[in-house]
Design a protein around this motif. Structure first.
Motif, mmCIF file in Angstrom:
data_model
loop_
_atom_site.group_PDB
_atom_site.id
_atom_site.type_symbol
_atom_site.label_atom_id
_atom_site.label_comp_id
_atom_site.label_asym_id
_atom_site.label_seq_id
_atom_site.Cartn_x
_atom_site.Cartn_y
_atom_site.Cartn_z
ATOM 1 N N LEU A 1 -9.561 1.179 -45.162
ATOM 2 C CA LEU A 1 -9.697 1.245 -43.673
ATOM 3 C C LEU A 1 -8.375 1.243 -43.160
ATOM 4 C CD1 LEU A 1 -11.440 1.064 -41.314
ATOM 5 C CD2 LEU A 1 -11.423 -1.489 -41.475
ATOM 6 N N GLU A 2 -7.424 0.589 -43.710
ATOM 7 C CA GLU A 2 -5.947 0.566 -43.063
ATOM 8 C C GLU A 2 -5.505 2.115 -43.382
ATOM 9 O OE1 GLU A 2 -4.330 -1.463 -41.477
ATOM 10 O OE2 GLU A 2 -5.797 -3.356 -41.635
ATOM 11 N N LEU A 3 -5.662 2.680 -44.297
ATOM 12 C CA LEU A 3 -5.389 4.159 -44.457
ATOM 13 C C LEU A 3 -5.960 5.020 -43.371
ATOM 14 C CD1 LEU A 3 -3.380 5.872 -46.118
ATOM 15 C CD2 LEU A 3 -5.656 6.369 -47.694
ATOM 16 N N VAL A 4 -7.222 4.633 -43.040
ATOM 17 C CA VAL A 4 -7.901 5.589 -42.144
ATOM 18 C C VAL A 4 -7.291 5.126 -40.696
ATOM 19 C CG1 VAL A 4 -10.220 5.906 -40.983
ATOM 20 C CG2 VAL A 4 -10.007 5.660 -43.320
ATOM 21 N N VAL A 5 -7.150 3.749 -40.491
ATOM 22 C CA VAL A 5 -6.354 3.428 -39.163
ATOM 23 C C VAL A 5 -5.043 4.267 -39.001
ATOM 24 C CG1 VAL A 5 -5.212 1.659 -38.055
ATOM 25 C CG2 VAL A 5 -7.506 1.146 -38.977
ATOM 26 N N ASP B 1 3.731 5.674 -32.853
ATOM 27 C CA ASP B 1 4.738 5.295 -33.712
ATOM 28 C C ASP B 1 4.390 3.877 -34.274
ATOM 29 O OD1 ASP B 1 5.661 7.802 -34.196
ATOM 30 O OD2 ASP B 1 7.174 7.727 -32.711
ATOM 31 N N GLN B 2 4.190 3.092 -33.089
ATOM 32 C CA GLN B 2 4.170 1.442 -33.483
ATOM 33 C C GLN B 2 3.107 1.231 -34.493
ATOM 34 O OE1 GLN B 2 6.616 -0.581 -32.657
ATOM 35 N NE2 GLN B 2 5.278 -1.884 -34.093
ATOM 36 N N GLY B 3 1.982 2.131 -33.826
ATOM 37 C CA GLY B 3 0.605 1.705 -34.639
ATOM 38 C C GLY B 3 0.678 2.413 -36.087
ATOM 39 N N ILE B 4 1.397 3.357 -36.306
ATOM 40 C CA ILE B 4 1.827 3.678 -37.815
ATOM 41 C C ILE B 4 2.614 2.627 -38.541
ATOM 42 C CG2 ILE B 4 2.871 5.420 -39.079
ATOM 43 C CD1 ILE B 4 2.144 7.347 -36.830
ATOM 44 N N THR B 5 3.697 2.116 -37.805
ATOM 45 C CA THR B 5 4.690 1.257 -38.519
ATOM 46 C C THR B 5 3.693 0.045 -38.795
ATOM 47 O OG1 THR B 5 6.483 2.022 -37.218
ATOM 48 C CG2 THR B 5 6.631 -0.184 -38.028
ATOM 49 N N ASP B 6 2.956 -0.538 -37.919
ATOM 50 C CA ASP B 6 2.287 -1.903 -37.973
ATOM 51 C C ASP B 6 1.094 -1.657 -39.238
ATOM 52 O OD1 ASP B 6 3.574 -2.876 -35.856
ATOM 53 O OD2 ASP B 6 1.669 -2.863 -34.672
ATOM 54 N N THR B 7 0.771 -0.631 -39.344
ATOM 55 C CA THR B 7 -0.439 -0.182 -40.283
ATOM 56 C C THR B 7 0.195 0.086 -41.779
ATOM 57 O OG1 THR B 7 -1.753 0.841 -38.522
ATOM 58 C CG2 THR B 7 -2.290 1.330 -40.936
ATOM 59 N N ARG C 1 1.106 -3.411 -43.085
ATOM 60 C CA ARG C 1 -0.202 -4.155 -43.526
ATOM 61 C C ARG C 1 -0.469 -3.622 -44.820
ATOM 62 N NH1 ARG C 1 -1.862 -3.583 -37.844
ATOM 63 N NH2 ARG C 1 -3.089 -2.119 -38.321
ATOM 64 N N LEU C 2 -0.543 -2.328 -44.941
ATOM 65 C CA LEU C 2 -1.005 -1.477 -46.274
ATOM 66 C C LEU C 2 0.145 -1.986 -47.279
ATOM 67 C CD1 LEU C 2 -1.725 1.964 -45.471
ATOM 68 C CD2 LEU C 2 -3.091 0.510 -46.856
ATOM 69 N N ARG C 3 1.451 -2.285 -47.139
ATOM 70 C CA ARG C 3 2.382 -2.675 -47.827
ATOM 71 C C ARG C 3 2.069 -3.986 -48.456
ATOM 72 N NH1 ARG C 3 7.206 -1.672 -45.066
ATOM 73 N NH2 ARG C 3 6.744 0.439 -45.613
ATOM 74 N N ASP C 4 1.490 -5.250 -47.354
ATOM 75 C CA ASP C 4 1.273 -6.205 -47.809
ATOM 76 C C ASP C 4 0.031 -6.489 -48.885
ATOM 77 O OD1 ASP C 4 3.347 -7.188 -46.401
ATOM 78 O OD2 ASP C 4 2.050 -7.894 -44.713
ATOM 79 N N LEU C 5 -1.031 -5.643 -48.433
ATOM 80 C CA LEU C 5 -2.285 -5.417 -49.088
ATOM 81 C C LEU C 5 -2.230 -4.965 -50.578
ATOM 82 C CD1 LEU C 5 -4.769 -4.046 -46.393
ATOM 83 C CD2 LEU C 5 -4.773 -6.451 -47.496
ATOM 84 N N TYR D 1 -1.331 3.934 -51.473
ATOM 85 C CA TYR D 1 -2.019 4.225 -50.249
ATOM 86 C C TYR D 1 -0.484 4.428 -48.984
ATOM 87 C CZ TYR D 1 -6.688 3.845 -51.112
ATOM 88 O OH TYR D 1 -8.213 3.855 -51.724
ATOM 89 N N THR D 2 0.474 3.309 -49.275
ATOM 90 C CA THR D 2 1.588 3.505 -48.508
ATOM 91 C C THR D 2 2.290 4.859 -48.497
ATOM 92 O OG1 THR D 2 2.878 2.439 -50.150
ATOM 93 C CG2 THR D 2 1.904 0.966 -48.668
ATOM 94 N N ASP D 3 2.531 5.268 -49.725
ATOM 95 C CA ASP D 3 2.973 6.855 -49.716
ATOM 96 C C ASP D 3 2.166 7.694 -48.895
ATOM 97 O OD1 ASP D 3 4.845 5.664 -51.524
ATOM 98 O OD2 ASP D 3 3.902 6.670 -53.554
ATOM 99 N N ILE D 4 0.645 7.864 -49.052
ATOM 100 C CA ILE D 4 -0.125 8.612 -48.206
ATOM 101 C C ILE D 4 -0.040 8.259 -46.810
ATOM 102 C CG2 ILE D 4 -2.487 9.321 -47.919
ATOM 103 C CD1 ILE D 4 -3.039 8.641 -50.978
#
Length: 82
Positions: free
Chosen positions: A3-7, A17-23, A26-30, A39-42
């Motif tokens: 879901l975070e990847l979809v977001v 840009d801010q939404g991308i940075t925040d997401t 979160r992906l990095r944490d998950l 997923y963080t690379d993608i």
């Protein structure tokens, strides 16, 4: 995680840009455990940002995968503008 990847895709399409940075954060944490870390690379590829982790060995070269991910974003953006 998916879901975070979809977001992130959504934010990349909108150019948020801010939404991308925040997401990506979160992906990095998950994916801190290493599972699904690619997923963080993608997400970075979709946002046309450098991949910070370089967590995966892609079947194709990285620039091909980056181009494929970016193409998805640009195609969706183009479809929304039509």
């Amino acid at each position: 995680m998916i879901l975070e990847l979809v977001v992130c895709f959504h934010h990349a399409v909108l150019g948020d840009d801010q939404g991308i940075t925040d997401t990506i954060a979160r992906l990095r944490d998950l994916t801190d455990s290493g599972d699904y870390a690619y997923y963080t690379d993608i997400a970075a590829f979709m946002a046309d940002r450098p991949a910070l982790l370089r967590s995966a060995r892609w079947i194709e070269d990285e620039s091909t995968v980056r181009g494929w991910c970016r193409h998805l974003v640009l195609a969706r953006r183009s479809a929304l503008e039509s």
